[in-house]
Design a protein around this motif. Structure first.
Motif, PDB file in Angstrom:
ATOM      1  N   ALA A 146      15.220  18.209  -6.051  1.00 25.92           N
ATOM      2  CA  ALA A 146      14.811  18.640  -4.822  1.00 25.92           C
ATOM      3  C   ALA A 146      13.118  18.949  -4.552  1.00 25.92           C
ATOM      4  O   ALA A 146      12.869  18.513  -3.615  1.00 25.92           O
ATOM      5  CB  ALA A 146      15.633  19.814  -4.493  1.00 25.92           C
ATOM      6  N   GLU A 147      12.739  19.474  -5.465  1.00 22.03           N
ATOM      7  CA  GLU A 147      11.499  20.074  -5.341  1.00 22.03           C
ATOM      8  C   GLU A 147      10.585  18.616  -5.569  1.00 22.03           C
ATOM      9  O   GLU A 147       9.402  18.465  -4.699  1.00 22.03           O
ATOM     10  CB  GLU A 147      10.983  20.855  -6.185  1.00 22.03           C
ATOM     11  N   LEU A 148      10.784  17.925  -6.397  1.00 23.22           N
ATOM     12  CA  LEU A 148      10.328  16.583  -6.739  1.00 23.22           C
ATOM     13  C   LEU A 148      10.384  15.590  -5.161  1.00 23.22           C
ATOM     14  O   LEU A 148       9.330  15.019  -4.886  1.00 23.22           O
ATOM     15  CB  LEU A 148      10.884  15.741  -7.834  1.00 23.22           C
ATOM     16  N   ALA A 149      11.479  15.804  -4.727  1.00 23.86           N
ATOM     17  CA  ALA A 149      11.512  14.995  -3.398  1.00 23.86           C
ATOM     18  C   ALA A 149      10.511  15.543  -2.402  1.00 23.86           C
ATOM     19  O   ALA A 149       9.865  14.946  -1.706  1.00 23.86           O
ATOM     20  CB  ALA A 149      13.005  15.012  -2.863  1.00 23.86           C
ATOM     21  N   ALA A 150      10.350  17.088  -2.412  1.00 24.85           N
ATOM     22  CA  ALA A 150       9.314  17.563  -1.534  1.00 24.85           C
ATOM     23  C   ALA A 150       8.107  17.242  -1.790  1.00 24.85           C
ATOM     24  O   ALA A 150       7.282  16.847  -0.752  1.00 24.85           O
ATOM     25  CB  ALA A 150       9.688  19.132  -1.481  1.00 24.85           C
ATOM     26  N   VAL A 151       7.836  17.017  -2.911  1.00 21.88           N
ATOM     27  CA  VAL A 151       6.330  16.601  -3.315  1.00 21.88           C
ATOM     28  C   VAL A 151       6.091  14.911  -2.801  1.00 21.88           C
ATOM     29  O   VAL A 151       4.998  14.780  -2.435  1.00 21.88           O
ATOM     30  CB  VAL A 151       6.280  16.590  -4.771  1.00 21.88           C
ATOM     31  N   LEU A 152       7.129  14.330  -2.837  1.00 17.66           N
ATOM     32  CA  LEU A 152       6.957  13.000  -2.338  1.00 17.66           C
ATOM     33  C   LEU A 152       7.043  13.082  -0.997  1.00 17.66           C
ATOM     34  O   LEU A 152       6.095  12.045  -0.360  1.00 17.66           O
ATOM     35  CB  LEU A 152       8.361  12.071  -2.710  1.00 17.66           C
ATOM     36  N   GLU A 153       7.669  13.577  -0.145  1.00 21.81           N
ATOM     37  CA  GLU A 153       7.578  13.983   1.174  1.00 21.81           C
ATOM     38  C   GLU A 153       6.084  14.402   1.681  1.00 21.81           C
ATOM     39  O   GLU A 153       5.511  13.965   2.439  1.00 21.81           O
ATOM     40  CB  GLU A 153       8.682  14.926   1.528  1.00 21.81           C
ATOM     41  N   GLN A 154       5.608  15.166   0.973  1.00 22.64           N
ATOM     42  CA  GLN A 154       4.273  15.698   1.304  1.00 22.64           C
ATOM     43  C   GLN A 154       3.099  14.462   1.018  1.00 22.64           C
ATOM     44  O   GLN A 154       2.279  14.281   2.044  1.00 22.64           O
ATOM     45  CB  GLN A 154       3.711  16.875   0.227  1.00 22.64           C
ATOM     46  N   SER A 155       3.202  13.747  -0.022  1.00 23.03           N
ATOM     47  CA  SER A 155       2.421  12.628   0.128  1.00 23.03           C
ATOM     48  C   SER A 155       2.542  11.575   1.046  1.00 23.03           C
ATOM     49  O   SER A 155       1.596  10.956   1.553  1.00 23.03           O
ATOM     50  CB  SER A 155       2.924  11.915  -1.477  1.00 23.03           C
ATOM     51  N   VAL A 156       3.755  11.257   1.308  1.00 22.00           N
ATOM     52  CA  VAL A 156       3.976  10.467   2.482  1.00 22.00           C
ATOM     53  C   VAL A 156       3.717  10.706   3.579  1.00 22.00           C
ATOM     54  O   VAL A 156       2.698   9.954   4.529  1.00 22.00           O
ATOM     55  CB  VAL A 156       5.423   9.847   2.623  1.00 22.00           C
ATOM     56  N   GLY A 199       0.807  -1.344  -0.083  1.00 28.64           N
ATOM     57  CA  GLY A 199       0.029   0.093  -0.051  1.00 28.64           C
ATOM     58  C   GLY A 199       0.841   1.263  -0.042  1.00 28.64           C
ATOM     59  O   GLY A 199       0.405   2.298  -0.859  1.00 28.64           O
ATOM     60  N   GLU A 200       1.792   1.369   0.885  1.00 25.77           N
ATOM     61  CA  GLU A 200       2.629   2.477   0.765  1.00 25.77           C
ATOM     62  C   GLU A 200       3.550   2.591  -0.474  1.00 25.77           C
ATOM     63  O   GLU A 200       4.024   3.504  -0.896  1.00 25.77           O
ATOM     64  CB  GLU A 200       3.413   2.485   2.132  1.00 25.77           C
ATOM     65  N   ALA A 201       3.910   1.422  -0.822  1.00 22.57           N
ATOM     66  CA  ALA A 201       4.744   1.577  -2.057  1.00 22.57           C
ATOM     67  C   ALA A 201       3.852   1.935  -3.179  1.00 22.57           C
ATOM     68  O   ALA A 201       4.655   2.866  -4.069  1.00 22.57           O
ATOM     69  CB  ALA A 201       5.284   0.222  -2.447  1.00 22.57           C
ATOM     70  N   ALA A 202       2.457   1.492  -3.431  1.00 27.91           N
ATOM     71  CA  ALA A 202       1.745   2.182  -4.252  1.00 27.91           C
ATOM     72  C   ALA A 202       1.797   3.412  -4.050  1.00 27.91           C
ATOM     73  O   ALA A 202       1.512   4.384  -5.271  1.00 27.91           O
ATOM     74  CB  ALA A 202       0.369   1.406  -4.211  1.00 27.91           C
ATOM     75  N   LEU A 203       1.557   4.159  -2.992  1.00 25.39           N
ATOM     76  CA  LEU A 203       1.330   5.655  -2.909  1.00 25.39           C
ATOM     77  C   LEU A 203       2.684   6.422  -3.192  1.00 25.39           C
ATOM     78  O   LEU A 203       2.441   7.459  -4.194  1.00 25.39           O
ATOM     79  CB  LEU A 203       1.238   6.002  -1.306  1.00 25.39           C
ATOM     80  N   LEU A 204       3.762   5.985  -2.897  1.00 26.87           N
ATOM     81  CA  LEU A 204       4.902   6.702  -3.338  1.00 26.87           C
ATOM     82  C   LEU A 204       5.218   6.536  -4.962  1.00 26.87           C
ATOM     83  O   LEU A 204       5.431   7.363  -5.433  1.00 26.87           O
ATOM     84  CB  LEU A 204       6.153   6.108  -2.591  1.00 26.87           C
ATOM     85  N   LEU A 205       5.014   5.321  -5.459  1.00 28.96           N
ATOM     86  CA  LEU A 205       4.968   4.918  -7.200  1.00 28.96           C
ATOM     87  C   LEU A 205       3.952   6.171  -7.638  1.00 28.96           C
ATOM     88  O   LEU A 205       4.314   6.717  -8.777  1.00 28.96           O
ATOM     89  CB  LEU A 205       4.624   3.605  -7.498  1.00 28.96           C
ATOM     90  N   GLY A 206       2.869   6.282  -7.084  1.00 29.78           N
ATOM     91  CA  GLY A 206       1.708   7.192  -7.803  1.00 29.78           C
ATOM     92  C   GLY A 206       2.110   8.522  -7.854  1.00 29.78           C
ATOM     93  O   GLY A 206       2.010   9.415  -8.684  1.00 29.78           O
ATOM     94  N   ALA A 207       2.688   8.743  -6.593  1.00 32.16           N
ATOM     95  CA  ALA A 207       3.205  10.513  -6.415  1.00 32.16           C
ATOM     96  C   ALA A 207       4.329  10.500  -7.398  1.00 32.16           C
ATOM     97  O   ALA A 207       4.458  11.732  -8.096  1.00 32.16           O
ATOM     98  CB  ALA A 207       3.608  10.491  -5.280  1.00 32.16           C
ATOM     99  N   PHE A 208       5.381   9.659  -7.476  1.00 34.28           N
ATOM    100  CA  PHE A 208       6.257   9.960  -8.297  1.00 34.28           C
ATOM    101  C   PHE A 208       5.769   9.908 -10.054  1.00 34.28           C
ATOM    102  O   PHE A 208       6.352  10.780 -10.647  1.00 34.28           O
ATOM    103  CB  PHE A 208       7.305   8.915  -8.388  1.00 34.28           C
ATOM    104  N   ARG A 209       4.952   8.845 -10.437  1.00 32.30           N
ATOM    105  CA  ARG A 209       4.583   8.990 -11.825  1.00 32.30           C
ATOM    106  C   ARG A 209       3.505  10.343 -12.051  1.00 32.30           C
ATOM    107  O   ARG A 209       3.641  10.786 -13.315  1.00 32.30           O
ATOM    108  CB  ARG A 209       3.575   7.603 -12.029  1.00 32.30           C
ATOM    109  N   GLU A 210       2.993  10.775 -10.996  1.00 32.04           N
ATOM    110  CA  GLU A 210       2.138  12.047 -11.473  1.00 32.04           C
ATOM    111  C   GLU A 210       2.942  13.211 -11.305  1.00 32.04           C
ATOM    112  O   GLU A 210       2.809  14.116 -12.155  1.00 32.04           O
ATOM    113  CB  GLU A 210       1.371  12.175 -10.158  1.00 32.04           C
ATOM    114  N   SER A 211       4.218  13.306 -10.663  1.00 35.54           N
ATOM    115  CA  SER A 211       5.083  14.656 -10.716  1.00 35.54           C
ATOM    116  C   SER A 211       6.315  14.747 -11.448  1.00 35.54           C
ATOM    117  O   SER A 211       6.867  15.561 -11.794  1.00 35.54           O
ATOM    118  CB  SER A 211       5.447  15.029  -9.141  1.00 35.54           C
ATOM    119  N   ALA A 212       6.863  13.478 -11.628  1.00 34.93           N
ATOM    120  CA  ALA A 212       8.204  13.317 -12.226  1.00 34.93           C
ATOM    121  C   ALA A 212       8.353  14.027 -13.725  1.00 34.93           C
ATOM    122  O   ALA A 212       9.341  14.540 -14.051  1.00 34.93           O
ATOM    123  CB  ALA A 212       8.830  11.896 -12.297  1.00 34.93           C
ATOM    124  N   HIS A 213       7.319  14.156 -14.377  1.00 34.60           N
ATOM    125  CA  HIS A 213       7.461  14.567 -15.698  1.00 34.60           C
ATOM    126  C   HIS A 213       7.355  16.253 -15.472  1.00 34.60           C
ATOM    127  O   HIS A 213       7.470  16.570 -16.882  1.00 34.60           O
ATOM    128  CB  HIS A 213       6.274  14.486 -16.639  1.00 34.60           C
TER     129      HIS A 213
END
Length: 384
Positions: free
Chosen positions: A207-217, A187-201
């Motif tokens: 550094a800002e992408l890491a902050a976005v993942l931090e907010q999701s987690v 479940g937590e892996a799915a959350l992190l993968l979803g946040a990355f796929r949504e924001s990585a592009h």
């Protein structure tokens, strides 16, 4: 990770049919030998071995047929030894009949259980494939191979994760490890993968992408963690950005182990990282961007701590960097093959934690389009 090979047998039923000759042969041999021995010797009770053996190679119907054959053999033995009306033969026939029925019931329950398990496994595999998309063999200037070893027997993925996506002029890769292992961490892996796929592009620095993942987690932990789990839901992550034309790699680490840089000639280096705390630990921090040279012909090996923390029988950790020195000239696919075999041998065939690896091999670039040259200004890249 290379083409998938499927082995298809034209007649898969032949081995099972051949194995069925074993219980039949046992019945024939026991019957013939018992009929040739003196009356005081009773081999008939051994006939129960045949129906008891059958469920391991066939279903309940075949087991019932073998049981009936064994019962007929027992009756034949009784007739040969003076009639089936004797107390001894009646007891043997009744006992064999009862045991055969029990074996048939067991076989039916076993077959039903196997069907349920197969259905659950099919659903689980489909869900896991949806979650963990297979990485392409080639993306941009990179050849990619990956390896995933789940700690739980029935799982294909668990708490480790990886993903790669294409952006304008670069490739972004995520590898991470959420707390826990096996199916409970999906479940937590799915959350992190979803946040990355949504924001990585998006055109935002790592550094800002890491902050976005931090907010999701952090948001996920606030919604779902219980008071007893306070501070226990977190994940390590390594974000990698590899430009197409610049022979460099940009990285941001959130508590994740540094990668290995494999260069031809058995050279292995560990790039310097300045990691921030893992995602979700509720500690305010700034994410640092690290830059290092990644030349054509080099291979970047990303991994989770389940690899380097695998222990052998003497409690020694797996020496990934030392072993990787022997495979620096291999292709990504061959590298993954060597690591998998060597890692499982080191750990005695079973890992105590999920393990994931990605090999990124940088191919030669078109020099006519490589207007930045081989040397890159790291300070400029840090702020660019």
């Amino acid at each position: 990770m290379g083409p998938r090979l499927w082995a298809v047998s034209r007649q898969p039923w032949q081995p099972t049919r051949a194995l069925l000759l074993l219980p039949v042969a046992l019945i024939v041999v026991i019957t013939v030998v018992d009929m040739q021995t003196p009356y005081s010797v009773h081999l008939g009770p051994a006939l129960v071995i045949a129906p008891a053996l059958t469920p391991s190679i066939a279903g309940p119907r075949t087991t019932a047929a073998i049981g009936a054959l064994a019962l007929a053999a027992q009756i034949l033995i009784g007739i040969t030894h003076g009639g089936i009306g004797t107390t001894n033969h009646v007891v043997q026939i009744i006992t064999l009949a009862v045991l055969s029925v029990l074996v048939v019931v067991y076989s039916a329950l076993r077959e039903r259980r196997q069907a349920q398990l197969a259905q659950v496994r099919t659903v689980a595999e489909a869900a896991q494939h949806v979650l963990m998309w297979p990485l392409p063999e080639q993306i941009g200037p990179l050849r990619i191979a990956s390896l995933y070893l789940a700690a739980e027997d029935e799982a294909q993925i668990g708490g480790d994760l990886y993903a790669a996506t294409r952006t304008d002029g670069a490739v972004r890769v995520l590898i991470g490890d959420v707390r826990g292992k096996g199916l409970s961490a999906i479940g937590e892996a799915a959350l992190l993968l979803g946040a990355f796929r949504e924001s990585a592009h998006r055109h935002i620095p790592l550094a800002e992408l890491a902050a976005v993942l931090e907010q999701s987690v952090t948001r996920y932990a606030a919604d779902l963690e219980t008071p007893e789990e306070a501070g226990e839901r977190f994940a390590t992550a390594l974000l990698v950005e590899i430009p197409d034309r610049d022979p460099v790699t940009r990285m941001t680490s959130c508590g994740h182990p540094p990668p290995l840089l494999l260069s031809p000639g058995h050279a292995v280096t560990v790039p310097s990282l300045h990691p921030s705390p893992p995602l979700g630990v509720h500690a305010p921090s700034e994410h640092t961007l690290d830059v290092f040279s990644f030349e054509p012909g080099d291979t970047l090996l990303l991994y989770t701590d389940g690899v380097v923390e695998a222990r052998d029988a003497r409690g020694r950790f797996y020496p990934l960097a030392e072993r990787a020195m022997h495979w620096t000239d291999d292709s990504p696919e061959a590298l993954m093959h060597h690591v998998r075999r060597d890692l499982l041998t080191h750990a005695g065939g079973r890992l105590g934690d999920d393990a994931a690896l990605i090999a990124l091999h940088r191919t030669a670039v078109d020099r006519r389009r490589h207007h930045h040259g081989r040397a890159a200004d790291a300070d400029t890249l840090r702020h660019g």
